[in-house]
Design a protein around this motif. Structure first.
Motif, PDB file in Angstrom:
ATOM      1  N   LEU A 237      19.639  -8.194  31.193  1.00 10.96           N
ATOM      2  CA  LEU A 237      20.259  -7.383  32.345  1.00 10.96           C
ATOM      3  C   LEU A 237      20.534  -6.079  31.693  1.00 10.96           C
ATOM      4  O   LEU A 237      20.266  -5.342  32.655  1.00 10.96           O
ATOM      5  CB  LEU A 237      21.867  -8.104  32.459  1.00 10.96           C
ATOM      6  CG  LEU A 237      21.775  -9.419  33.239  1.00 10.96           C
ATOM      7  CD1 LEU A 237      23.392  -9.613  33.408  1.00 10.96           C
ATOM      8  CD2 LEU A 237      21.131  -9.428  34.464  1.00 10.96           C
ATOM      9  N   VAL A 238      20.766  -5.603  30.698  1.00  9.35           N
ATOM     10  CA  VAL A 238      20.709  -4.272  30.192  1.00  9.35           C
ATOM     11  C   VAL A 238      19.457  -3.556  30.400  1.00  9.35           C
ATOM     12  O   VAL A 238      19.198  -2.517  30.913  1.00  9.35           O
ATOM     13  CB  VAL A 238      20.981  -4.385  28.638  1.00  9.35           C
ATOM     14  CG1 VAL A 238      20.758  -2.934  28.098  1.00  9.35           C
ATOM     15  CG2 VAL A 238      22.474  -4.579  28.467  1.00  9.35           C
ATOM     16  N   ALA A 239      18.271  -4.325  30.077  1.00 11.56           N
ATOM     17  CA  ALA A 239      16.906  -3.859  30.373  1.00 11.56           C
ATOM     18  C   ALA A 239      16.764  -3.478  31.961  1.00 11.56           C
ATOM     19  O   ALA A 239      16.143  -2.294  32.381  1.00 11.56           O
ATOM     20  CB  ALA A 239      15.838  -4.622  29.736  1.00 11.56           C
ATOM     21  N   VAL A 240      17.061  -4.513  32.567  1.00 15.33           N
ATOM     22  CA  VAL A 240      17.095  -4.456  33.963  1.00 15.33           C
ATOM     23  C   VAL A 240      17.771  -3.220  34.479  1.00 15.33           C
ATOM     24  O   VAL A 240      17.334  -2.450  35.316  1.00 15.33           O
ATOM     25  CB  VAL A 240      17.496  -5.600  34.897  1.00 15.33           C
ATOM     26  CG1 VAL A 240      17.316  -5.492  36.395  1.00 15.33           C
ATOM     27  CG2 VAL A 240      16.254  -7.117  34.597  1.00 15.33           C
ATOM     28  N   GLY A 241      18.996  -3.060  34.155  1.00 16.55           N
ATOM     29  CA  GLY A 241      19.939  -2.212  34.602  1.00 16.55           C
ATOM     30  C   GLY A 241      19.268  -0.657  34.178  1.00 16.55           C
ATOM     31  O   GLY A 241      19.375   0.047  35.289  1.00 16.55           O
ATOM     32  N   ILE A 242      18.802  -0.491  33.168  1.00 15.26           N
ATOM     33  CA  ILE A 242      18.443   0.765  32.645  1.00 15.26           C
ATOM     34  C   ILE A 242      16.950   1.188  33.473  1.00 15.26           C
ATOM     35  O   ILE A 242      16.743   2.147  33.983  1.00 15.26           O
ATOM     36  CB  ILE A 242      18.037   0.770  31.200  1.00 15.26           C
ATOM     37  CG1 ILE A 242      19.247   0.997  30.625  1.00 15.26           C
ATOM     38  CG2 ILE A 242      17.276   2.221  30.737  1.00 15.26           C
ATOM     39  CD1 ILE A 242      19.193   0.860  28.967  1.00 15.26           C
ATOM     40  N   PHE A 243      16.173   0.050  33.649  1.00 14.44           N
ATOM     41  CA  PHE A 243      15.134   0.313  34.575  1.00 14.44           C
ATOM     42  C   PHE A 243      15.575   1.000  36.257  1.00 14.44           C
ATOM     43  O   PHE A 243      15.046   1.450  36.678  1.00 14.44           O
ATOM     44  CB  PHE A 243      13.971  -0.874  34.600  1.00 14.44           C
ATOM     45  CG  PHE A 243      12.778  -0.828  35.688  1.00 14.44           C
ATOM     46  CD1 PHE A 243      11.671  -0.230  34.947  1.00 14.44           C
ATOM     47  CD2 PHE A 243      13.059  -1.128  36.696  1.00 14.44           C
ATOM     48  CE1 PHE A 243      10.703  -0.156  35.787  1.00 14.44           C
ATOM     49  CE2 PHE A 243      11.929  -1.117  37.602  1.00 14.44           C
ATOM     50  CZ  PHE A 243      10.767  -0.462  37.193  1.00 14.44           C
ATOM     51  N   LEU A 306       6.326  -9.021  33.276  1.00 14.53           N
ATOM     52  CA  LEU A 306       7.289  -7.976  33.882  1.00 14.53           C
ATOM     53  C   LEU A 306       7.424  -6.621  33.169  1.00 14.53           C
ATOM     54  O   LEU A 306       7.486  -5.718  33.762  1.00 14.53           O
ATOM     55  CB  LEU A 306       8.771  -8.628  33.437  1.00 14.53           C
ATOM     56  CG  LEU A 306       9.853  -7.961  34.134  1.00 14.53           C
ATOM     57  CD1 LEU A 306       9.550  -7.520  35.547  1.00 14.53           C
ATOM     58  CD2 LEU A 306      11.214  -8.547  33.912  1.00 14.53           C
ATOM     59  N   ALA A 307       7.044  -6.440  31.865  1.00 14.82           N
ATOM     60  CA  ALA A 307       6.988  -5.247  31.141  1.00 14.82           C
ATOM     61  C   ALA A 307       5.819  -4.543  31.648  1.00 14.82           C
ATOM     62  O   ALA A 307       5.731  -3.177  31.746  1.00 14.82           O
ATOM     63  CB  ALA A 307       7.069  -5.423  29.612  1.00 14.82           C
ATOM     64  N   ALA A 308       4.838  -5.179  31.951  1.00 15.43           N
ATOM     65  CA  ALA A 308       3.417  -4.756  32.390  1.00 15.43           C
ATOM     66  C   ALA A 308       3.732  -3.915  33.796  1.00 15.43           C
ATOM     67  O   ALA A 308       3.374  -2.968  34.064  1.00 15.43           O
ATOM     68  CB  ALA A 308       2.433  -5.602  32.507  1.00 15.43           C
ATOM     69  N   GLY A 406      13.417   1.009  30.112  1.00 10.84           N
ATOM     70  CA  GLY A 406      13.443  -0.308  30.411  1.00 10.84           C
ATOM     71  C   GLY A 406      12.266  -1.206  29.884  1.00 10.84           C
ATOM     72  O   GLY A 406      12.554  -2.203  29.632  1.00 10.84           O
ATOM     73  N   THR A 407      11.189  -0.477  29.907  1.00  9.56           N
ATOM     74  CA  THR A 407       9.844  -1.429  29.420  1.00  9.56           C
ATOM     75  C   THR A 407      10.114  -1.551  27.819  1.00  9.56           C
ATOM     76  O   THR A 407       9.682  -2.799  27.610  1.00  9.56           O
ATOM     77  CB  THR A 407       8.643  -0.464  29.705  1.00  9.56           C
ATOM     78  OG1 THR A 407       8.552  -0.056  31.143  1.00  9.56           O
ATOM     79  CG2 THR A 407       7.263  -1.040  29.231  1.00  9.56           C
ATOM     80  N   ILE A 408      10.364  -0.890  27.251  1.00 14.92           N
ATOM     81  CA  ILE A 408      10.682  -0.981  25.766  1.00 14.92           C
ATOM     82  C   ILE A 408      11.417  -2.025  25.355  1.00 14.92           C
ATOM     83  O   ILE A 408      11.398  -2.915  24.736  1.00 14.92           O
ATOM     84  CB  ILE A 408      11.041   0.221  24.948  1.00 14.92           C
ATOM     85  CG1 ILE A 408       9.925   1.499  25.295  1.00 14.92           C
ATOM     86  CG2 ILE A 408      11.399  -0.162  23.601  1.00 14.92           C
ATOM     87  CD1 ILE A 408      10.122   2.677  24.487  1.00 14.92           C
ATOM     88  N   LEU A 409      12.791  -2.026  26.172  1.00 16.44           N
ATOM     89  CA  LEU A 409      13.913  -2.802  25.997  1.00 16.44           C
ATOM     90  C   LEU A 409      13.534  -4.138  26.297  1.00 16.44           C
ATOM     91  O   LEU A 409      13.864  -5.375  25.852  1.00 16.44           O
ATOM     92  CB  LEU A 409      15.154  -2.589  26.968  1.00 16.44           C
ATOM     93  CG  LEU A 409      15.789  -1.451  26.093  1.00 16.44           C
ATOM     94  CD1 LEU A 409      17.080  -1.033  27.176  1.00 16.44           C
ATOM     95  CD2 LEU A 409      16.471  -1.907  24.808  1.00 16.44           C
TER      96      LEU A 409
END
Length: 416
Positions: A237-243, A306-308, A406-409
């Motif tokens: 969720l943190v990664a999704v939120g920052i993205f 997803l990261a891609a 967000g990609t890195i996370l």
């Protein structure tokens, strides 16, 4: 018996067993998957017809842009909070289908009720009610979809649903234009016709979707349910939120394209080109919602796909910061944007389903929807402010930095 013969017979027997197990494995494209997908298509078809004519309908009632902002902002806020509450509530139910079905009924009736509106206040009440129904149905629908397939088919199932949902959004404006022509621009008649695909959505969900009962209903308070979500999901969720803080509304792309093309083509032609580019965006959105999900079912870690998709958003932001003014470069930007949103929506749902136990799926999908809603609201305000106060280049550069973070996370995500 010779040892070599025994080994050969053993291997042959193992192959037969594996083939038998594979043959018995149910297909991911079953009644539930098809039912949920078609329901999304019909429902989106219904309320996107209303969305297409809503601005002009408000003008005909004597209401301007301020009322449109109030109506859409209030409706989106109610939808976000209702998704969060419904996610918690649906995990406490043994049978989720009745709640989801009631949400579709409420959205259909309230959207059709717009035809009876004689003031902006009536439109506000109907739209908020419709979006409340949309909110209470979403977590349960996704939980039913996840329960209807095996975990190795989450990508295809959620991608298929997103693809059909997007097709509904593509068909709806065309339908709205035809209805306007047929009814001589009678907005009440156009809005009444939204009941047709809306009722089709209700019937499709009711008759096609089969529910697997939730034999382990959740208990405890809302905050207890939040704390029970796995640590890996909270990191997700943190990664999704920052993205999401950089993931501005793609209607801003229409504005950007219109402004970029106006000096060379004039405002009218530029606006037409921008609408055509957005149609291109939606075509790639629909295609890659399924293709991204299909690919994620065939790789070891869904987060890579997803990261891609997130990384493509970085490329899109770099191009936008470069201020492209030619139609081919803008077409590349819109194609990338369509791919990003298709992969993002399908993979975020499928990865959430994978990270969280089935009995917590409702809470997981509700929380994910709330995080995305906050991101959508904040990012569009933030990017719009930087664009207006400073420059489009700065706005998209900041968005690109958030996309990269967000990609890195997401790449660093570890399953519990």
């Amino acid at each position: 018996m010779h040892p070599g013969e025994a080994t050969a017979k053993g291997l042959a027997g193992a192959r037969i067993v594996n083939q038998t197990v594979a043959a018995r494995k149910p297909s991911w494209l079953n009644r539930t998957t098809l039912g949920v997908g078609l329901t999304s298509l019909f429902s989106d078809w219904s309320h996107e017809i209303a969305t297409t004519v809503l601005p002009a309908f408000l003008v005909s009632l004597g209401a301007g842009p301020a009322w449109l902002g109030i109506i859409e902002g209030t409706a989106d806020g109610v939808s976000s909070f209702s998704k969060l509450a419904a996610g918690h509530y649906t995990d406490r139910l043994k049978h989720r289908k009745p709640l989801v079905l009631s949400g579709y009924v409420l959205t259909t009736v309230a959207t059709g009720a717009l035809a009876l509106a004689t003031s902006a206040v009536h439109v506000l009440l109907a739209r908020v009610t419709a979006w409340f129904g949309r909110g209470i149905r979403t977590p349960g629908r996704k939980a039913l979809l996840a329960a209807g397939v095996s975990s190795d088919a989450y990508g295809r199932a959620f991608g298929f649903e997103r693809m059909l949902d997007t097709l509904g959004a593509v068909v709806a404006p065309v339908t709205a234009l035809w209805l306007l022509e047929w009814s001589s621009h009678n907005y009440a008649h156009v809005l009444a016709w939204t009941l047709v695909p809306g009722i089709a959505a209700v019937l499709t969900f009711g008759f096609l979707v089969r529910e697997k009962p939730n034999h382990r209903p959740a208990s405890g308070s809302f905050w207890f349910s939040v704390r029970q979500l796995p640590a890996s999901f909270r990191t997700f969720l943190v990664a999704v939120g920052i993205f999401g803080l950089g993931d501005f509304s793609h209607t801003l792309l229409i504005l950007f394209a219109t402004q970029a093309l106006t000096p060379a083509h004039g405002p009218a032609v530029a606006a037409s080109f921008a609408v055509g580019l957005y149609l291109l965006h939606n075509i790639f959105y629909a295609a890659f919602a399924y293709l991204g999900g299909w690919l994620s079912d065939r790789v070891r870690h869904r987060k890579i796909v997803l990261a891609a998709g997130y990384a493509l958003a970085v490329v899109m932001a770099v191009l936008l910061a470069w201020q492209p003014a030619s139609l081919p470069l803008l077409a590349i930007v819109f194609v990338l944007a369509g791919i990003v949103v298709g992969v993002e929506e399908a993979l975020e749902d499928s990865l959430a389903a994978e990270l969280v136990p089935p009995q917590q799926h409702g809470m997981a999908f509700g929380t994910l929807a709330a995080v995305n809603a906050v991101g959508d609201f904040a990012s569009s305000l933030f990017v719009g402010f930087l664009w207006s106060r400073y420059s489009a280049s700065l706005a998209f550069t900041v968005a690109g930095i958030l996309f990269l973070a967000g990609t890195i996370l997401m790449l660093r995500l570890r399953r519990a």
